[in-house]
Design a protein around this motif. Structure first.
Motif, mmCIF file in Angstrom:
data_model
loop_
_atom_site.group_PDB
_atom_site.id
_atom_site.type_symbol
_atom_site.label_atom_id
_atom_site.label_comp_id
_atom_site.label_asym_id
_atom_site.label_seq_id
_atom_site.Cartn_x
_atom_site.Cartn_y
_atom_site.Cartn_z
ATOM 1 N N ARG A 1 -5.703 6.206 1.936
ATOM 2 C CA ARG A 1 -4.423 6.988 1.625
ATOM 3 C C ARG A 1 -4.807 8.513 2.112
ATOM 4 O O ARG A 1 -3.895 8.510 2.479
ATOM 5 C CB ARG A 1 -4.526 7.458 0.058
ATOM 6 N N PHE A 2 -6.370 9.468 2.299
ATOM 7 C CA PHE A 2 -5.920 10.045 3.567
ATOM 8 C C PHE A 2 -6.219 9.859 4.301
ATOM 9 O O PHE A 2 -5.186 10.774 5.661
ATOM 10 C CB PHE A 2 -7.994 10.485 3.610
ATOM 11 N N PHE B 1 0.883 -1.350 0.048
ATOM 12 C CA PHE B 1 -0.099 0.398 0.099
ATOM 13 C C PHE B 1 0.900 1.161 0.011
ATOM 14 O O PHE B 1 0.627 1.987 -0.587
ATOM 15 C CB PHE B 1 -0.893 -0.179 0.774
ATOM 16 N N PHE B 2 2.001 1.403 0.662
ATOM 17 C CA PHE B 2 3.048 2.496 1.068
ATOM 18 C C PHE B 2 3.494 2.571 -0.814
ATOM 19 O O PHE B 2 3.819 3.596 -0.960
ATOM 20 C CB PHE B 2 3.529 2.342 2.648
ATOM 21 N N ARG B 3 4.440 1.386 -1.175
ATOM 22 C CA ARG B 3 4.388 1.347 -2.079
ATOM 23 C C ARG B 3 4.099 1.977 -3.184
ATOM 24 O O ARG B 3 4.207 2.710 -3.778
ATOM 25 C CB ARG B 3 5.197 0.555 -2.815
ATOM 26 N N ASP B 4 3.119 1.735 -3.862
ATOM 27 C CA ASP B 4 1.680 1.956 -4.663
ATOM 28 C C ASP B 4 1.571 3.652 -4.107
ATOM 29 O O ASP B 4 1.178 4.149 -4.739
ATOM 30 C CB ASP B 4 0.658 1.204 -4.361
ATOM 31 N N ALA B 5 1.328 4.219 -3.011
ATOM 32 C CA ALA B 5 0.689 5.519 -2.906
ATOM 33 C C ALA B 5 1.893 6.531 -3.057
ATOM 34 O O ALA B 5 2.369 7.507 -3.505
ATOM 35 C CB ALA B 5 0.642 6.106 -1.153
ATOM 36 N N LEU B 6 3.672 5.896 -2.932
ATOM 37 C CA LEU B 6 4.364 7.124 -2.846
ATOM 38 C C LEU B 6 5.104 6.654 -4.709
ATOM 39 O O LEU B 6 4.254 7.690 -4.752
ATOM 40 C CB LEU B 6 5.523 6.233 -2.838
ATOM 41 N N THR B 7 4.441 5.649 -5.586
ATOM 42 C CA THR B 7 4.415 6.027 -7.208
ATOM 43 C C THR B 7 2.950 6.367 -7.418
ATOM 44 O O THR B 7 3.610 7.341 -8.637
ATOM 45 C CB THR B 7 4.822 4.148 -7.058
ATOM 46 N N ASP B 8 2.201 6.750 -6.760
ATOM 47 C CA ASP B 8 0.705 7.637 -7.462
ATOM 48 C C ASP B 8 1.170 9.325 -7.613
ATOM 49 O O ASP B 8 0.926 9.000 -8.975
ATOM 50 C CB ASP B 8 -0.155 6.999 -6.535
ATOM 51 N N THR C 1 -2.895 14.909 -3.531
ATOM 52 C CA THR C 1 -3.477 13.964 -2.089
ATOM 53 C C THR C 1 -4.663 14.007 -3.048
ATOM 54 O O THR C 1 -5.251 13.108 -3.794
ATOM 55 C CB THR C 1 -3.187 13.536 -1.067
ATOM 56 N N PRO C 2 -5.381 15.306 -2.721
ATOM 57 C CA PRO C 2 -7.205 14.925 -3.383
ATOM 58 C C PRO C 2 -7.072 15.036 -4.738
ATOM 59 O O PRO C 2 -8.345 14.874 -4.834
ATOM 60 C CB PRO C 2 -7.872 16.748 -2.728
ATOM 61 N N PHE C 3 -6.279 15.038 -5.444
ATOM 62 C CA PHE C 3 -6.428 14.795 -6.498
ATOM 63 C C PHE C 3 -5.669 13.097 -7.422
ATOM 64 O O PHE C 3 -5.998 12.574 -8.825
ATOM 65 C CB PHE C 3 -5.791 15.529 -7.530
ATOM 66 N N VAL D 1 2.746 9.361 7.305
ATOM 67 C CA VAL D 1 3.697 8.160 6.993
ATOM 68 C C VAL D 1 3.948 8.921 5.101
ATOM 69 O O VAL D 1 5.192 8.901 4.958
ATOM 70 C CB VAL D 1 2.788 6.492 7.105
ATOM 71 N N ILE D 2 2.647 8.547 4.453
ATOM 72 C CA ILE D 2 3.371 8.729 3.188
ATOM 73 C C ILE D 2 3.652 9.892 2.753
ATOM 74 O O ILE D 2 4.532 10.103 2.392
ATOM 75 C CB ILE D 2 2.207 8.794 2.045
ATOM 76 N N PRO D 3 3.803 11.162 3.457
ATOM 77 C CA PRO D 3 4.514 12.002 3.419
ATOM 78 C C PRO D 3 5.789 12.157 3.194
ATOM 79 O O PRO D 3 6.456 12.503 2.938
ATOM 80 C CB PRO D 3 3.727 13.937 3.481
ATOM 81 N N LEU D 4 5.964 11.451 4.858
ATOM 82 C CA LEU D 4 7.042 11.239 5.268
ATOM 83 C C LEU D 4 8.307 10.167 4.483
ATOM 84 O O LEU D 4 9.507 10.066 4.230
ATOM 85 C CB LEU D 4 7.915 10.651 6.764
ATOM 86 N N LEU D 5 7.612 9.072 3.553
ATOM 87 C CA LEU D 5 8.184 8.344 2.970
ATOM 88 C C LEU D 5 8.264 8.469 2.147
ATOM 89 O O LEU D 5 9.677 8.753 1.523
ATOM 90 C CB LEU D 5 7.417 7.204 2.595
#
Length: 260
Positions: free
Chosen positions: A187-188, A18-25, A177-179, A196-200
């Motif tokens: 994700r929100f 999930f976090f890997r996908d969030a970063l690549t998104d 992120t909203p886009f 966590v996602i912004p820090l990653l």
């Protein structure tokens, strides 16, 4: 070659999908809205029907922009794109209309070069590979007669620019992120209340800059591989490294350059 070869968090086996996908998104969205590779892809406009194999695709959303650009600037020439990645994105982009599909199984860049035929692309991933791995990909391309076109906007920052990177990364992720799609509560949650996602993105961004190649390093690396060439150019203030291998008399389509 004196460079850092640390792994970014999302490159590790233990990083949750999930976090890997969030970063690549986020990175895919940034590449799309910035159009940072628009000038780069002018260098690879095909003269005949071509299969492009995209390495280290991540989410792969920019492939849509790439295919639309090809249709606009190389009209009448049919091109298809196969997206590949060691860690395939669970919602990786694909489109029958645009002739883009995502290889469902994890595959390394070198394995893809050996397995598939076409022109091999790689965007924003040069810095992930240690020199020996990069040289091995070039040797494989030389042996197999494959064409490579690798581009990376991630280049070393002067020390004074790191405070700007540290200050701007987290707010930029919050703004974007909203886009991002698909929207999800997870994700929100992991972006705003628990950032966590912004820090990653911040940590991996700093590491990627620290281990990015300079033009001189790419040139030194390519001197060891017959036929490989490295060059760089500036686009809208961004310094983009380019590493290309075009086999002499090879089976793959020759990369061409057109005026901007």
């Amino acid at each position: 070659m004196n460079r850092h070869n640390w792994k970014e968090i999302h490159e590790t086996e233990w990083c949750p999908e999930f976090f890997r996908d969030a970063l690549t998104d986020f990175l895919s969205f940034f590449i799309r809205i910035s159009a940072i590779y628009r000038t780069a892809i002018r260098r690879i406009l095909p003269r005949k029907p071509t299969v492009f194999i995209d390495l280290c695709s991540g989410r792969g959303q920019y492939a849509e922009c790439f295919q639309i650009f090809l249709r606009r600037h190389a009209p009448g020439i049919r091109c298809s794109i196969l997206l590949t990645d060691r860690f395939p994105h669970r919602n990786g982009f694909s489109s029958g209309e645009l002739e883009i599909r995502y290889h469902p199984e994890g595959i390394t860049a070198e394995e893809a070069i050996r397995k598939f035929d076409g022109t091999f692309l790689m965007f924003s991933a040069l810095h992930h590979f240690p020199p020996e791995e990069l040289k091995e990909m070039l040797r494989t391309a030389a042996k197999e007669g494959k064409t490579l076109a690798f581009f990376d906007y991630c280049t070393p920052f002067p020390l004074l620019q790191y405070p700007f990177l540290l200050l701007m990364t987290i707010p930029l992720v919050w703004i974007c992120t909203p886009f991002l799609r698909p929207w999800s509560f997870r994700r929100f949650l992991w972006t705003y209340p628990l950032p966590v996602i912004p820090l990653l993105v911040l940590i991996d961004g700093v590491i990627s800059r620290l281990k990015a190649y300079t033009r001189e390093e790419l040139n030194a690396l390519c001197k060891e591989i017959p036929g490989a060439a490295a060059d760089s150019y500036t686009y809208c203030g961004w310094h983009i490294n380019s590493l290309e291998y075009i086999p002499r008399g090879g089976k793959a389509e020759r990369i061409t350059e057109t005026p901007s």
